[in-house]
Design a protein around this motif. Structure first.
Motif, PDB file in Angstrom:
ATOM      1  N   THR A  23       0.838  -1.195   0.000  1.00 56.62           N
ATOM      2  CA  THR A  23       0.000   0.000   0.000  1.00 56.62           C
ATOM      3  C   THR A  23       0.876   1.248   0.000  1.00 56.62           C
ATOM      4  O   THR A  23       2.091   1.177   0.190  1.00 56.62           O
ATOM      5  CB  THR A  23      -0.924   0.035   1.227  1.00 56.62           C
ATOM      6  OG1 THR A  23      -0.120  -0.027   2.418  1.00 56.62           O
ATOM      7  CG2 THR A  23      -1.887  -1.149   1.214  1.00 56.62           C
ATOM      8  N   THR A  24       0.248   2.394  -0.232  1.00 48.39           N
ATOM      9  CA  THR A  24       0.987   3.651  -0.202  1.00 48.39           C
ATOM     10  C   THR A  24       0.280   4.637   0.725  1.00 48.39           C
ATOM     11  O   THR A  24      -0.943   4.762   0.705  1.00 48.39           O
ATOM     12  CB  THR A  24       1.107   4.287  -1.596  1.00 48.39           C
ATOM     13  OG1 THR A  24      -0.197   4.486  -2.145  1.00 48.39           O
ATOM     14  CG2 THR A  24       1.908   3.395  -2.532  1.00 48.39           C
ATOM     15  N   MET A  25       1.075   5.297   1.551  1.00 45.99           N
ATOM     16  CA  MET A  25       0.577   6.353   2.417  1.00 45.99           C
ATOM     17  C   MET A  25       1.552   7.521   2.350  1.00 45.99           C
ATOM     18  O   MET A  25       2.699   7.358   1.922  1.00 45.99           O
ATOM     19  CB  MET A  25       0.452   5.859   3.872  1.00 45.99           C
ATOM     20  CG  MET A  25      -0.525   4.716   4.078  1.00 45.99           C
ATOM     21  SD  MET A  25      -0.659   4.230   5.841  1.00 45.99           S
ATOM     22  CE  MET A  25       0.955   3.482   6.113  1.00 45.99           C
ATOM     23  N   ILE A  26       1.116   8.668   2.796  1.00 48.19           N
ATOM     24  CA  ILE A  26       1.975   9.848   2.850  1.00 48.19           C
ATOM     25  C   ILE A  26       2.323  10.120   4.303  1.00 48.19           C
ATOM     26  O   ILE A  26       1.437  10.298   5.137  1.00 48.19           O
ATOM     27  CB  ILE A  26       1.276  11.080   2.231  1.00 48.19           C
ATOM     28  CG1 ILE A  26       0.989  10.829   0.750  1.00 48.19           C
ATOM     29  CG2 ILE A  26       2.125  12.337   2.416  1.00 48.19           C
ATOM     30  CD1 ILE A  26       0.157  11.919   0.103  1.00 48.19           C
ATOM     31  N   HIS A  27       3.598  10.165   4.583  1.00 51.66           N
ATOM     32  CA  HIS A  27       4.054  10.376   5.950  1.00 51.66           C
ATOM     33  C   HIS A  27       3.963  11.848   6.326  1.00 51.66           C
ATOM     34  O   HIS A  27       4.459  12.720   5.604  1.00 51.66           O
ATOM     35  CB  HIS A  27       5.502   9.898   6.100  1.00 51.66           C
ATOM     36  CG  HIS A  27       6.080  10.160   7.452  1.00 51.66           C
ATOM     37  ND1 HIS A  27       7.310  10.771   7.639  1.00 51.66           N
ATOM     38  CD2 HIS A  27       5.594   9.909   8.693  1.00 51.66           C
ATOM     39  CE1 HIS A  27       7.559  10.874   8.930  1.00 51.66           C
ATOM     40  NE2 HIS A  27       6.538  10.357   9.590  1.00 51.66           N
ATOM     41  N   VAL A  28       3.343  12.127   7.471  1.00 53.84           N
ATOM     42  CA  VAL A  28       3.242  13.487   7.999  1.00 53.84           C
ATOM     43  C   VAL A  28       3.950  13.504   9.355  1.00 53.84           C
ATOM     44  O   VAL A  28       3.387  13.054  10.356  1.00 53.84           O
ATOM     45  CB  VAL A  28       1.781  13.938   8.145  1.00 53.84           C
ATOM     46  CG1 VAL A  28       1.720  15.378   8.660  1.00 53.84           C
ATOM     47  CG2 VAL A  28       1.034  13.810   6.814  1.00 53.84           C
ATOM     48  N   PRO A  29       5.189  14.003   9.417  1.00 51.80           N
ATOM     49  CA  PRO A  29       5.923  13.989  10.691  1.00 51.80           C
ATOM     50  C   PRO A  29       5.503  15.134  11.603  1.00 51.80           C
ATOM     51  O   PRO A  29       5.325  16.269  11.153  1.00 51.80           O
ATOM     52  CB  PRO A  29       7.377  14.153  10.251  1.00 51.80           C
ATOM     53  CG  PRO A  29       7.298  14.912   8.965  1.00 51.80           C
ATOM     54  CD  PRO A  29       6.009  14.482   8.297  1.00 51.80           C
ATOM     55  N   TYR A  30       5.326  14.826  12.867  1.00 52.86           N
ATOM     56  CA  TYR A  30       5.022  15.836  13.883  1.00 52.86           C
ATOM     57  C   TYR A  30       6.209  15.938  14.835  1.00 52.86           C
ATOM     58  O   TYR A  30       7.065  15.054  14.880  1.00 52.86           O
ATOM     59  CB  TYR A  30       3.776  15.454  14.677  1.00 52.86           C
ATOM     60  CG  TYR A  30       2.476  15.705  13.956  1.00 52.86           C
ATOM     61  CD1 TYR A  30       1.664  16.783  14.296  1.00 52.86           C
ATOM     62  CD2 TYR A  30       2.047  14.856  12.936  1.00 52.86           C
ATOM     63  CE1 TYR A  30       0.454  17.017  13.641  1.00 52.86           C
ATOM     64  CE2 TYR A  30       0.846  15.083  12.278  1.00 52.86           C
ATOM     65  CZ  TYR A  30       0.060  16.164  12.641  1.00 52.86           C
ATOM     66  OH  TYR A  30      -1.133  16.382  11.977  1.00 52.86           O
ATOM     67  N   LYS A  31       6.258  16.987  15.605  1.00 54.00           N
ATOM     68  CA  LYS A  31       7.321  17.164  16.593  1.00 54.00           C
ATOM     69  C   LYS A  31       6.872  16.561  17.922  1.00 54.00           C
ATOM     70  O   LYS A  31       6.539  17.279  18.860  1.00 54.00           O
ATOM     71  CB  LYS A  31       7.686  18.638  16.726  1.00 54.00           C
ATOM     72  CG  LYS A  31       8.346  19.216  15.482  1.00 54.00           C
ATOM     73  CD  LYS A  31       8.867  20.601  15.722  1.00 54.00           C
ATOM     74  CE  LYS A  31       9.549  21.135  14.481  1.00 54.00           C
ATOM     75  NZ  LYS A  31      10.743  20.380  14.099  1.00 54.00           N
ATOM     76  N   GLY A  32       6.821  15.250  17.969  1.00 48.50           N
ATOM     77  CA  GLY A  32       6.418  14.565  19.184  1.00 48.50           C
ATOM     78  C   GLY A  32       5.158  13.748  19.006  1.00 48.50           C
ATOM     79  O   GLY A  32       4.391  13.932  18.046  1.00 48.50           O
ATOM     80  N   VAL A  33       4.925  12.843  19.966  1.00 55.96           N
ATOM     81  CA  VAL A  33       3.801  11.925  19.893  1.00 55.96           C
ATOM     82  C   VAL A  33       2.476  12.647  20.086  1.00 55.96           C
ATOM     83  O   VAL A  33       1.524  12.473  19.302  1.00 55.96           O
ATOM     84  CB  VAL A  33       3.949  10.812  20.951  1.00 55.96           C
ATOM     85  CG1 VAL A  33       2.703   9.939  20.989  1.00 55.96           C
ATOM     86  CG2 VAL A  33       5.181   9.962  20.671  1.00 55.96           C
ATOM     87  N   MET A  34       2.370  13.467  21.129  1.00 52.11           N
ATOM     88  CA  MET A  34       1.082  14.047  21.474  1.00 52.11           C
ATOM     89  C   MET A  34       0.532  14.997  20.412  1.00 52.11           C
ATOM     90  O   MET A  34      -0.677  14.980  20.154  1.00 52.11           O
ATOM     91  CB  MET A  34       1.157  14.737  22.840  1.00 52.11           C
ATOM     92  CG  MET A  34       1.309  13.747  23.993  1.00 52.11           C
ATOM     93  SD  MET A  34       0.263  12.261  23.887  1.00 52.11           S
ATOM     94  CE  MET A  34      -1.382  12.983  23.975  1.00 52.11           C
ATOM     95  N   PRO A  35       1.336  15.829  19.750  1.00 51.75           N
ATOM     96  CA  PRO A  35       0.771  16.625  18.649  1.00 51.75           C
ATOM     97  C   PRO A  35       0.174  15.764  17.540  1.00 51.75           C
ATOM     98  O   PRO A  35      -0.879  16.093  16.986  1.00 51.75           O
ATOM     99  CB  PRO A  35       1.973  17.427  18.142  1.00 51.75           C
ATOM    100  CG  PRO A  35       2.873  17.533  19.322  1.00 51.75           C
ATOM    101  CD  PRO A  35       2.730  16.220  20.041  1.00 51.75           C
ATOM    102  N   ALA A  36       0.836  14.635  17.232  1.00 50.30           N
ATOM    103  CA  ALA A  36       0.304  13.732  16.205  1.00 50.30           C
ATOM    104  C   ALA A  36      -1.006  13.113  16.661  1.00 50.30           C
ATOM    105  O   ALA A  36      -1.974  13.015  15.888  1.00 50.30           O
ATOM    106  CB  ALA A  36       1.331  12.639  15.899  1.00 50.30           C
ATOM    107  N   VAL A  37      -1.060  12.684  17.922  1.00 48.72           N
ATOM    108  CA  VAL A  37      -2.274  12.071  18.460  1.00 48.72           C
ATOM    109  C   VAL A  37      -3.406  13.096  18.527  1.00 48.72           C
ATOM    110  O   VAL A  37      -4.556  12.797  18.176  1.00 48.72           O
ATOM    111  CB  VAL A  37      -1.999  11.470  19.852  1.00 48.72           C
ATOM    112  CG1 VAL A  37      -3.297  11.057  20.534  1.00 48.72           C
ATOM    113  CG2 VAL A  37      -1.062  10.276  19.732  1.00 48.72           C
ATOM    114  N   THR A  38      -3.096  14.305  18.951  1.00 49.61           N
ATOM    115  CA  THR A  38      -4.115  15.345  19.066  1.00 49.61           C
ATOM    116  C   THR A  38      -4.783  15.622  17.727  1.00 49.61           C
ATOM    117  O   THR A  38      -6.014  15.733  17.641  1.00 49.61           O
ATOM    118  CB  THR A  38      -3.494  16.652  19.614  1.00 49.61           C
ATOM    119  OG1 THR A  38      -2.963  16.400  20.915  1.00 49.61           O
ATOM    120  CG2 THR A  38      -4.519  17.758  19.703  1.00 49.61           C
TER     121      THR A  38
END
Length: 324
Positions: free
Chosen positions: A178-193
């Motif tokens: 499969t293909t996805m686009i990676h979106v990096p965040y500065k830390g776990v909680m910003p990504a989870v939020t």
């Protein structure tokens, strides 16, 4: 017989000082635990548990100091430069061992996390979980793969380039075609939020700190990236169960000391920290945070730290992962 007894006594006389020496190390001043991330994370919580409980057995105050920066390398460098006498320790997440492969050479003052630090013990671990916003409408690994086949290029969040979450996403795509686009965040909680709010619909994250969102229905735990189910999420299947192999990852939290720290200090610290991690009230507290306490031998810690460092190196090279 007299000669035999004399030899036995001599041998015992040699063993006794060695055994005494193995038990002899104790800190002579306060112990500092450096945490290379800001307060509030699972790493920080573990360090503060140790700071609360170690003084009773070591006879010295234990202080926690947060030294974030350069994906953990700033704190690691501070410990590596400290006197190797057991009084300065690093408690970190295993994400630290990916940083040297992703960041520019010399980041964090040029610390070599394998050469300049020596593992003491693995305190705990937290499984990696595929997390979906309920709006995505997927609840199982097979449903996710089917969705991605129909909707290639779905963005997914991670805690940053080269993080275990990022690597899990890359391995997942490789294993499923499969293909996805990676979106990096500065830390776990910003990504989870952002995943909870629906700004992004999918994330790869460690369970530590997100259990409340799963329990509250704000996030769906689609799968665990381990071979066997975790007791922390017993009703969530693994990717291996779904026939998706090669994505077994978790985050573990080792204690390390400056290279050259005496073995007597390493083994005393290993023993005392392992006992703390096995205390029922500590296990219960960390399980509530999505973290499973461990402990174990120095040799286990050395082996797993080295294996994690080498694995990061291979995967980062394979996927051409670079600094954000």
């Amino acid at each position: 017989m007299r000669h035999l007894l004399g030899g036995l006594c001599a041998a015992l006389g040699m063993i006794a000082p060695v055994a005494a020496q193995a038990q002899a190390w104790s800190p002579s001043r306060p112990v500092t635990i450096v945490v290379p991330v800001p307060p509030g994370s699972s790493t920080d919580i573990l360090a503060r548990i140790l700071a609360e409980r170690l003084p009773a057995v070591l006879g010295q105050t234990v202080v926690v100091t947060n030294r974030p920066g350069a994906s953990g390398l700033i704190g690691a460098a501070a410990v590596a430069r400290a006197e190797p006498d057991g009084h300065t320790l690093l408690l970190t997440a295993s994400t630290l061992f990916g940083a040297p492969h992703v960041l520019p050479k010399g980041a964090g003052g040029g610390v070599d996390v394998v050469r300049d630090l020596t593992p003491v013990v693995k305190t705990a671990s937290s499984p990696l979980v595929i997390l979906a916003n309920p709006q995505l409408g997927v609840k199982t690994p097979r449903e996710l793969v089917a969705y991605l086949k129909k909707h290639p290029g779905l963005p997914y969040a991670s805690s940053g380039n080269g993080s275990p979450q990022h690597i899990a996403g890359q391995l997942f795509m490789k294993a499923t075609g499969t293909t996805m686009i990676h979106v990096p965040y500065k830390g776990v909680m910003p990504a989870v939020t952002d995943t909870v709010s629906g700004q992004i619909k999918l994330a790869f994250g460690a369970l530590g700190g997100v259990g409340g969102f799963i329990d509250g229905g704000q996030l769906v735990a689609v799968a665990v990236a381990e071979k066997q189910r975790t007791s922390l999420l017993p009703n969530v299947s693994t990717l291996t169960e779904a026939g998706i192999d090669g994505v077994e990852l978790n985050v573990f939290f080792p204690v390390l000391a400056p290279a050259g720290t005496p073995a007597t200090a390493i083994r005393r610290l290993n023993r005392e920290i392992t006992a703390i991690m096995q205390a029922p009230e500590v296990k219960e507290k960390m399980r509530a945070s999505g973290v499973e306490t461990l402990g174990g031998s120095v040799e286990d810690a050395v082996r797993d730290v080295r294996a994690e460092y080498d694995r990061y190196g291979r995967v980062v090279a394979e996927f051409g992962i670079k600094e954000e």
